[in-house]
Structure formats: C-alpha cells, structure tokens
Design a protein around this motif. Structure first.
Motif, PDB file in Angstrom:
ATOM      1  N   GLU A 178      -6.463 -22.024   3.551  1.00  0.00           N
ATOM      2  CA  GLU A 178      -6.557 -22.049   5.004  1.00  0.00           C
ATOM      3  C   GLU A 178      -5.216 -21.692   5.640  1.00  0.00           C
ATOM      4  O   GLU A 178      -5.139 -20.910   6.589  1.00  0.00           O
ATOM      5  N   ARG A 181      -4.529 -17.976   5.212  1.00  0.00           N
ATOM      6  CA  ARG A 181      -5.289 -17.148   6.146  1.00  0.00           C
ATOM      7  C   ARG A 181      -4.654 -17.163   7.537  1.00  0.00           C
ATOM      8  O   ARG A 181      -4.498 -16.112   8.175  1.00  0.00           O
ATOM      9  N   ASN A 184      -1.325 -15.155   7.532  1.00  0.00           N
ATOM     10  CA  ASN A 184      -1.556 -13.711   7.539  1.00  0.00           C
ATOM     11  C   ASN A 184      -2.059 -13.226   8.895  1.00  0.00           C
ATOM     12  O   ASN A 184      -1.704 -12.135   9.355  1.00  0.00           O
ATOM     13  N   LYS A 185      -2.886 -14.054   9.538  1.00  0.00           N
ATOM     14  CA  LYS A 185      -3.381 -13.681  10.861  1.00  0.00           C
ATOM     15  C   LYS A 185      -2.220 -13.554  11.848  1.00  0.00           C
ATOM     16  O   LYS A 185      -2.145 -12.603  12.650  1.00  0.00           O
ATOM     17  N   LEU A 368     -12.755 -18.113   4.496  1.00  0.00           N
ATOM     18  CA  LEU A 368     -12.170 -16.807   4.187  1.00  0.00           C
ATOM     19  C   LEU A 368     -12.219 -15.859   5.379  1.00  0.00           C
ATOM     20  O   LEU A 368     -11.654 -14.772   5.314  1.00  0.00           O
ATOM     21  N   ASP A 369     -12.885 -16.269   6.452  1.00  0.00           N
ATOM     22  CA  ASP A 369     -13.059 -15.434   7.644  1.00  0.00           C
ATOM     23  C   ASP A 369     -13.625 -14.068   7.270  1.00  0.00           C
ATOM     24  O   ASP A 369     -13.105 -13.017   7.652  1.00  0.00           O
ATOM     25  N   GLY A 390     -11.983 -13.054  -1.456  1.00  0.00           N
ATOM     26  CA  GLY A 390     -10.928 -12.802  -0.485  1.00  0.00           C
ATOM     27  C   GLY A 390     -11.213 -11.579   0.361  1.00  0.00           C
ATOM     28  O   GLY A 390     -12.162 -10.830   0.104  1.00  0.00           O
TER      29      GLY A 390
END
Length: 675
Positions: A178, A181, A184-185, A368-369, A390
């Motif tokens: 989490e 993610r 990285n966003k 994982l969006d 991923g």
C-alpha cells in the motif's frame, strides 16, 4: 523546572513513547489516540531542545529524521552475513531434508518462515539500545545505515524485558504494498520515475542521505535471527519468541507466518499454504526459509563457503510477464462466491499462453489499483492458475479511471452481498443462479462426494442446459429418460449405460459422503465425517441445535449456524426427502455407528512420529473408533501421546513437562488388546 526534573520528565516521556510505539507498530493494539501520542512527542521535542545536554541517539524524536548524511561508512560484520542456498522444487527440498538429517545423525526439527522480499540488515544492541545497523554488503563488510534505520517505527530503539547485555539481530526491511503504491502515485504526479518494485524501493530508501525523506517513506521490518553469546535459548524458535517480548517485530506463529515442522510433509504443508496465501499479504514474499531449529545441531552442521548447511530457501515457482489488461470479468462459484478475472492480451508464460488470470477479490483490485487498459504483471506458480501481481504505472493512460467492482451478479442480476469479515462478495440467489446450480451438481458427483463415474463437468452442464436436471435429486430420475439422454450430443448407448450404472451405484455411498455432497457451506469432507458419526442420521441433524452441533469436534459456531440455516429452508428439506426416496443413505449404518469399544472414550490423543504396523490415517481412524478425540498438538488437555519413531524432541519434551502419558506403538496396541 530544574535540570534533574527536566531529565526525569524526558526519560519518562521517552519510556512512554517507546511503549506506545511498541503497542501500535508491533502489537497492533494502540493504547492512546494519535493526537495524544503527538502531544507527548511535541513535549519531548521541546524539552530536548531546551536541554540539549540530555541528547540521546535512540530518543523517539530521532524517528522523524532531519539530518543530511555526508555519506555511508563501512563496517565489518562481527558474524558474516552469508546468503542462503536456494531450491525450487519439492524433490530438491526433500533431498535437502534427508541430507541434513543424515549429517545430523537423526531426525531434526525445522522452523519454516516466510522469505521477505526486501533488504537484509544486521542490528547491534548493547544494554538494550540500538548501537549500529549494517546492510549485508558483501557479507563481510556492510554500510552503516544506523541513522536511517532509527526512522523505521517497527524497529525498537530501546528494549524491555530480559534481553542480553549485548547481541545482534538480523531481519528484513521492506516496503508494504500500500505504501509502495502511494509513493509511486506521488512520484508520477511530481513527474518523477516510479520505482520498479517494492524491493528496489526499500533498498534505495535505506541508502538515501536525507534521513527526513527516509522517515517519510513507510518502511517496515521483520526480524528473524538472534545471535548472542551464550545463546538466549536452546533453539532458534525460542530465541525469536524471546525477541518478540523484548520489542521486536517477529513473525507471528498464530498467523502461521512461522511454524515448527517435524517432518518434510509439515514443511511442504507450510510451503503449499503460503504459495497461495502470500497474495493476501500486505507485503511481497518470494519463498520460504527452512532452518534447523536447535542450535547444537546448527553447530554440528556448520557452513559451506557461501551458506549455512542448516538452512535453505525454497523459492516459489513463479515466472512473471507483462501484458495488457483488456477487461475484468466475474465468475460465480457453487457457493455464490464472486471471483474477478483479468482478461489479458495473450502472453507466453511458464510454458503456456495465458489469456486470463485471477484477481482474487475486490480488496486485491483496490490494493493494486488495477484498471482496465493497464499493463499488468502476471505470475504463474506451479500448478496454480496465473494471477495479476502488479501494475506498470509508467504505462498507465492519463485518462484511466479506477475500476468499479460490480454490485450485481453477472449471471442472474441479483444484488451482491458481502458479509463482515469475508474477503469475497456473494450472490445470494442460490436456487436461481445457473453457475451455482451447476457448481453444486459438479460437487455432488465429485470423487470425494458421491463419486459418480461418467459424470464430468461437461456432462453435468450438458444435462442442466438441456433441462434434464435442475438439482441433484434429478440425477436419480434419469433412468426414466434414457431416450432423451441418447438424443444428446456425445451420448452413445455405452456412455449412457455407464452413466446410469454410476448413478445407481452411488446409492451405496455412506451417509458421511451424502452429507458432504449436499454442499452445505463450511462443511468440508472432514467435518461431514465427524458430524455424521456424531449425530447418526439426517433426521437428528435437521433437528439439532447450535449448542448440540458445537459440541461436535471441529464444529464451531460458524459451521453450526451454517448447518442450521441450510436445513431451515423448506426447499433443502424437500431435496433431502427426494434423495432419501431415491435410496441414498441418510443414516450411519450399524457397522459404522457401533464403536469398537469405549476404552478411549473422553481421551484426547496425539500421535507423532513414524509408525511401522499402521499408517497415521488408519491409526487416527482406530483411535476414533474406540472413542478418542485425536488432537493435533500437545496441550494441557492432552491425555495420551502415542510416540512413533523419530518424533520431534520438542513435542516429547512438552508432553513430559505436562505429565502427559506416553506410549510407544507396541505399548499402545498391547493396551488396546487388554494385555
């Protein structure tokens, strides 16, 4: 405030903050609110600023970082950090266990742990405080990363309990999925290149020179090896449980993240379990580490030039490929469980072309969006179906939108439900949803249920789609529809005869199989067997209370309520009557019902080791037939331990400590025969 008063308050605040940090990050049981924690921290920061003479490198205030390092020094490892040997197959692992026990001169007890996909570190503690943190480096010399490690909240700066004066502890620093993610966003929004994977992210973070940036990133850790002279306990497992008491984040045995194993079968059980369950973890793991538990055997086994002989890493069979997600579809199982499926641009993976992959559940998609149109990473391990693990965020389209999980059944349109604590969504339309009906039919005829030969999945669906069967009771009316069967595609005279013969033969299956075949939720093969033998008949089962059911071995409240709910529905009771009329066994037969004796009635018996005159499964059957309850581990409620050859020393020792009666294989059979 005098200096002495200030020092007393500073020490009091540090102790409180260390305690609350431990409760929050290690025990996951916070005792105060975030606001209260922040208020204590601000008070400490203010006092430390006013009284710099009381500075402490291990103060909780150091977790926020703030300093910029000039570079990293090197330092030697007092004890080399060797890498582990790897194996990728069950055969190789079995060979390793056999070779290890041969070198050790007898049976070994092993510890199974997860292999964390992060960065290995070594921590040095003296007088209960963190002194130094090193990377693995080349195994002999590592980089000093103490300032960065102090920012990781799951690593204690001060210990509590009966820790040794000086010791080293090793473990893994990793980036939770989490946090990876989100990081990285943020990087993409800032126009920065995202990290390739959590492992690289964790490794790169530990080598940053700005400690405040390290503190901002959500690194976590697990410790897995204590080195002390003399050792803090006789075994690795006991040492790790002590380290847990000192304040370290240690794999939790209750969550099966670490497990003792007394045989290669128990090791493989752990491997098989985590090969599947690892995808539900909030961090990445790529295998299992198997270690000989007792230190005296580790010393006897020693080391090769590169790795210890007393440990090995089993790497999960996984091959990864990158491909485009074309769509997300949904499958409905026999229980109504909804499984999301990734429809992929075909990609060659592990010897086959993959077009579809599992997405597990709504939480996995959200975590994982995953979005339609993304380029995703797909893995395939062993015989398990491929899964999406991923997303390549660098290739995401600017106009992509988060995926909205369905709210209605894709087959029948019924609104989906999700029970508290459940990972999956369910379609509640049990009687009218085609995939559920077909799934129940397939379960009913399966080998461990009614075992009807000639009725595979394709044939079941063929019969259902052509209106010949709508539920399992309809199978027993097919003998009157021979002409209609012969008119179906692929159904010749011989295949129809075999089918009808198999259906007729299934009427002889025992009641426990019939009960399992009904497909009652949570009632698996073993539970069905125990329930059938305990209640004796379907009639008694249909009138049993929750309390009566829960008195049966292995039946908890969840199973009991599921059974009650099943038989509360009139349609299910009518189905049972139709099956009874067809000739199925609805009660335990006299031979099955009558126990051989009550010599072991009320006793809880544990079996361990290798037996020569009887298999373990047959021995369990024998014990139950004489009234015993077969336990899985030694507890205060264990009455008897039947000890075969090469049983684990820990189990024997625990039985002796609890004064459990111990019998050899020969002694047990002599006792049973009354000699």
């Amino acid at each position: 405030m005098t200096e002495l008063e200030a020092l007393a308050r500073i020490e009091e605040l540090r102790a409180q903050l260390h305690h609350h940090n431990y409760c929050y990050y290690i025990l996951d049981k916070p005792e105060i609110s975030d606001q209260q924690f922040d208020e204590l921290m601000k008070e400490l920061e203010k006092l430390e600023e006013q009284y710099p003479q009381f500075s402490d490198e291990n103060s909780p205030t150091r977790r926020v970082g703030g300093g910029v390092l000039e570079g990293f020094e090197n330092a030697p490892h007092k004890y080399p950090m060797l890498s582990l040997g790897n194996t990728y197959s069950e055969g190789e692992l079995r060979d390793y266990v056999a070779r290890t026990e041969r070198l050790a001169g007898g049976k070994c007890q092993f510890v199974c742990e997860l292999k964390y996909d992060g960065t290995a570190i070594s921590l040095h503690y003296r007088d209960g405080q963190l002194v130094q943190a090193l990377t693995r480096g080349d195994g002999t010399v590592g980089d000093v990363i103490t300032a960065n490690v102090r920012t990781i909240k799951s690593i204690p700066l001060r210990l509590s309990g009966d820790y040794p004066k000086e010791f080293y502890i090793r473990g893994e620093v990793f980036m939770p999925l989490e946090g990876f993610r989100k990081l990285n966003k943020e990087r993409i929004e800032l126009g920065l290149e995202p990290f390739a994977n959590p492992r690289n992210c964790a490794s790169g973070t530990l080598k940053l020179l700005d400690t405040s940036e390290v503190a901002r990133r959500p690194l976590d850790s697990y410790m897995y090896f204590v080195i002390a002279e003399p050792p803090v306990a006789p075994s690795h497992f006991e040492s790790m449980m002590k380290a847990r008491e000192w304040g370290f984040k240690i794999p939790d045995p209750e969550k099966r993240m670490v497990q003792l194993a007394n045989s290669v079968e128990e090791i493989m059980d752990f491997v098989y379990y985590w090969d599947v369950a690892r995808h539900d973890l909030p961090f990445e793991t790529d295998g299992v580490v198997i270690k000989v538990n007792h230190y005296h055997l580790q010393e006897e086994l020693g080391f090769t030039a590169k790795s210890p002989r007393w440990a090995i890493a089993y790497k999960f069979k996984a091959e990864q490929a990158r491909t485009r997600l074309l769509d997300i579809t949904y499958q409905v199982g026999r229980t109504g469980a909804i499984t999301p499926v990734a429809e992929l641009e075909p990609v060659f993976l592990a010897g086959t072309t993959v077009k579809r992959a599992s997405l597990h559940n709504a939480d996995q998609i959200a975590r994982l969006d995953i979005r339609i149109g993304d380029y995703v990473y797909v893995e395939k391990g062993g015989e398990i179906i491929p899964k999406v693990v991923g997303v390549d965020l660098t290739a995401r389209a600017a106009d992509s939108k988060p995926h909205q999980y369905i709210t209605q059944c894709p087959e029948c349109g019924t609104d989906l439900i999700r029970e508290p604590g459940e990972a999956l969504h369910y379609c509640p339309n049990r009687e009218g949803c085609p995939p559920q009906i077909i799934g129940r039919l397939e379960h009913f005829v399966s080998r461990k249920a009614m075992d009807i030969e000639g009725l595979g999945g394709e044939t079941v669906e063929l019969l259902y789609r052509n209106g010949l069967i709508a539920d399992v009771a309809d199978l027993y009316a097919l003998k009157d529809k021979k002409d209609q069967l012969l008119a179906l595609e692929r159904m010749a005279e011989k295949s129809v005869a075999n089918l009808l013969e198999g259906i007729e033969r299934s009427k002889q299956q025992p009641f426990e199989r019939v009960l399992f075949a009904l497909g009652i939720r949570y009632v698996g093969e073993t539970v069905a067997k125990k329930v059938a033998r305990a209640v004796g008949s379907i009639d008694r089962l249909m009138t049993a209370s929750v309390a009566e059911l829960m008195a049966i071995d292995e039946v908890g409240e969840k199973i009991a309520e599921s059974i009650i709910e099943y038989f509360s529905k009139e349609k299910n009771r009518l189905l049972v009557e139709r099956l009874r009329t067809a000739g199925l066994q609805m009660a335990v037969t006299g031979v099955e019902a009558a126990p051989k004796s009550d010599k072991l009635k009320g006793l809880t018996v544990v079996i361990s080791g290798v037996f020569h005159t009887i298999s373990r499964d047959d021995l369990k059957e024998l014990l139950e037939s004489h009234g015993a309850k077969v336990g899985s581990g030694i507890t205060g409620k264990t009455d008897l331990l039947i000890a075969g050859d090469n049983m684990g020393p820990a189990k024997l020792q625990k039985a002796q400590q609890l004064n459990v009666r111990i019998m050899s294989e020969k002694e047990f059979f002599e006792f049973l025969e009354g000699r």
